[in-house]
Design an enzyme around this catalytic site. Structure first.
Site, mmCIF file in Angstrom:
data_model
loop_
_atom_site.group_PDB
_atom_site.id
_atom_site.type_symbol
_atom_site.label_atom_id
_atom_site.label_comp_id
_atom_site.label_asym_id
_atom_site.label_seq_id
_atom_site.Cartn_x
_atom_site.Cartn_y
_atom_site.Cartn_z
ATOM 1 N N LYS A 98 0.809 -1.218 0.000
ATOM 2 C CA LYS A 98 0.000 0.000 0.000
ATOM 3 C C LYS A 98 0.845 1.272 0.000
ATOM 4 C CE LYS A 98 -4.268 -2.029 1.382
ATOM 5 N NZ LYS A 98 -3.878 -3.452 1.511
HETATM 6 C C1 LIG Z 1 -4.524 -4.452 0.914
HETATM 7 C C2 LIG Z 1 -3.824 -5.742 0.781
HETATM 8 C C3 LIG Z 1 -4.257 -6.710 -0.131
HETATM 9 C C4 LIG Z 1 -5.494 -6.534 -0.964
HETATM 10 O O1 LIG Z 1 -5.343 -5.535 -1.934
HETATM 11 P P1 LIG Z 1 -6.620 -4.889 -2.644
HETATM 12 O O2 LIG Z 1 -6.102 -3.811 -3.491
HETATM 13 O O3 LIG Z 1 -7.489 -4.393 -1.523
HETATM 14 O O4 LIG Z 1 -7.299 -5.975 -3.391
HETATM 15 C C5 LIG Z 1 -3.503 -7.865 -0.241
HETATM 16 N N1 LIG Z 1 -2.407 -8.073 0.516
HETATM 17 C C6 LIG Z 1 -1.963 -7.166 1.394
HETATM 18 C C7 LIG Z 1 -0.754 -7.462 2.214
HETATM 19 C C8 LIG Z 1 -2.645 -5.964 1.554
HETATM 20 O O5 LIG Z 1 -2.209 -5.058 2.436
#
Ligand SMILES: *Cc1c(COP(=O)(O)O)cnc(C)c1O
Length: 496
Positions: free
Chosen positions: A110
């Protein structure tokens, strides 16, 4: 470039406005009115370093900004990475290529978007000559919260309030959030699960009384959740970069197709890959990997999206979700930008907790998207198996994707090289990883990290060790109904 709402295609808006607002007044999500095509320019883009590529790709969608400005943003956003390649790819057996998106400050993918979003937002506020301060409200299953806090901490003209499900995040995630620095940040637990937190935050956006009170205090609301266009856009870049990497390592030739497998929750990361394809990146199949909360597996298989099911707390908590918000954008594009259709199904979802799409639409989805899910035990077994056989350590989310991609290959015989989005450092989910390896799990974050280091030899990220010396600043936990007051009290007393 203009933007439209998925629930009203008639009105268009600018990127700067879409980024400030986060979500459209009709409840829809902002989408670009067209996809710039770079198919002919791939060989040109191929030689750019990550930051220059980010500036180039983003500029195609952000003509209110200059490329130079975006390059400055990229330099800032991707400066705090512990790998010089920023997003390295680690190739495993069987044509699986792990795209490591977690070398940033909070150890999860993120950061790729949330180190950039505050800069795009500040730029947008300037373009719009916006006078109010921005209040960012975030519902988090763990990773978004910390990444947003890190991105927005002490960014002038903003304040950020984060809500996480109490008891629903990992020890490291909790510690990361409650120790966050910054005068403009607040963190609270809420009693409930992630969907409760997310719907409560969504409700506040539409709450006139709340908006008016915030305004009196000098704030306008915005969102850093992955529904914000400024979050989605930076994520498109790394699919290009990963593809070019495979060209350079001669795993593929320019023009060859790849598959992309993404461990999916809110559907943001995989949607960014879909956007890359719409821009001309040669991607064949998207493999959407879920954990036991397999609402997406069922949807792509049956055409019925139903949240009439139990929410399960899993060992891949960032994918624990029943309402996958960005799916709305995919359905908008795949349905031929049918805003009335989106309005109808979203109303149905609200009223009846489910909707069904036509067989024709389902067929279109299945032509591009393969799906699968991985249960709790298999997730742990996958971590152990891949570590034992390939000496590669994965976090549980990445393991879900690895398992689903492997099963897909086995089932279909599709040997197209597959890029797997590796979304978190194993040290963000140390307890589960230790358990997977058959090691003892203690109560203390740093002791567990040391144990994992001892068992695997994988270096503990500096960003985790730094938390050792930090005080826990935030201890609040509240009910859903109290959120509104908690936020207002906070901005009245402390908000910058
Ligand atoms: C947020 C997250 C996801 C999912 O991603 P999306 O964009 O919400 O589908 C998967 N793995 C990790 C470690 C995350 O932080």
């Amino acid at each position: 470039m203009n933007y439209k709402s998925t629930r009203d295609g008639s009105a268009t808006t600018l990127a700067s406005k879409a980024i400030i607002k986060g979500i459209s007044v009709d409840g829809g999500l902002f989408v670009p009115s067209r996809f710039p095509n770079v198919e002919e320019k791939l060989s040109e883009l191929m030689n750019l370093d990550y930051k220059s590529l980010a500036a180039k790709v983003m500029h195609l969608y952000l003509n209110e900004f200059t490329v130079e400005q975006l390059k400055d943003y990229a330099n800032t956003a991707y400066s705090d990475y512990d790998h010089e390649g920023i997003v390295p790819t680690h190739s495993l057996d069987n044509g699986l290529h792990m795209l490591e998106l977690w070398h940033g400050p909070t150890l999860a993918f993120k950061d790729m978007a949330l180190q950039m979003l505050p800069l795009l937002l500040q730029g947008s506020l300037k373009i719009q000559d916006f006078k109010e301060k921005i209040l960012i409200l975030v519902a988090t299953s763990g990773d978004t919260g910390k990444a947003a806090l890190a991105g927005f901490a002490d960014v002038s003209g903003t304040a950020i309030s984060v809500f996480y499900p109490d008891g629903g995040v990992s020890k490291a995630q909790l510690l990361q959030m409650v120790t966050q620095d910054g005068d403009n940040v607040d963190v609270n637990g809420i009693r409930g699960n992630f969907d409760d937190a997310q719907s409560a935050v969504k409700q506040l956006f539409g709450d006139e009384d709340f908006n008016a009170k915030a305004k009196e205090l000098g704030f306008a609301l915005s969102s850093a959740n992955s529904i914000n266009w400024g979050r989605l856009l930076p994520q498109i870049v790394y699919y290009f970069y990963a593809y070019f990497g495979l060209c350079k390592s001669k795993d593929i030739s320019l023009g060859d197709k790849i598959n992309v497998c993404v461990p999916t929750g809110n559907f943001g990361n995989i949607l960014a890959a879909y956007y890359a394809k719409r821009m001309g990146l040669p991607i064949d199949k998207f493999i959407c990997a879920s954990n036991v909360n397999n609402v997406l597996t069922d949807f792509f298989t049956t055409g019925v999206y139903s949240t009439k099911r139990d929410f399960v707390k899993s060992n891949s908590p960032s994918m624990d979700i029943l309402i996958s918000s960005n799916l709305e954008r995919l359905l908008y594009h795949i349905s031929g930008e049918d805003d009335k259709f989106i309005q109808n199904i979203m109303q149905e979802l609200k009223d009846n907790k489910e909707y069904k799409v036509s067989d024709e639409l389902k067929a279109k989805l299945q032509a591009e998207f393969a799906v699968g899910y991985c249960d709790e035990q298999t997730t742990l077994e996958t971590i152990k198996k891949v570590f034992d056989t390939e000496n590669y350590l994965m976090d549980p989310h990445t393991a879900v994707a690895h398992n689903v991609a492997s099963e897909y290959k086995k089932k279909t015989g599709d040997n197209t090289p597959c890029v797997i989005a590796s979304t978190a450092s194993p040290y963000k989910f140390t307890d589960s990883v230790l358990m997977a390896l058959g090691e003892d799990v203690g109560d203390e974050v740093f002791a567990n990290a040391s144990a994992l280091n001892k068992a695997t030899g994988v270096v503990i990220p500096k960003k985790l060790l730094e938390l050792k010396d930090k005080a826990e600043r935030f201890k609040g936990v509240c009910d859903k109904q109290e959120m509104k007051q908690v936020i207002l009290d906070w901005i009245k007393n402390n908000g910058q």
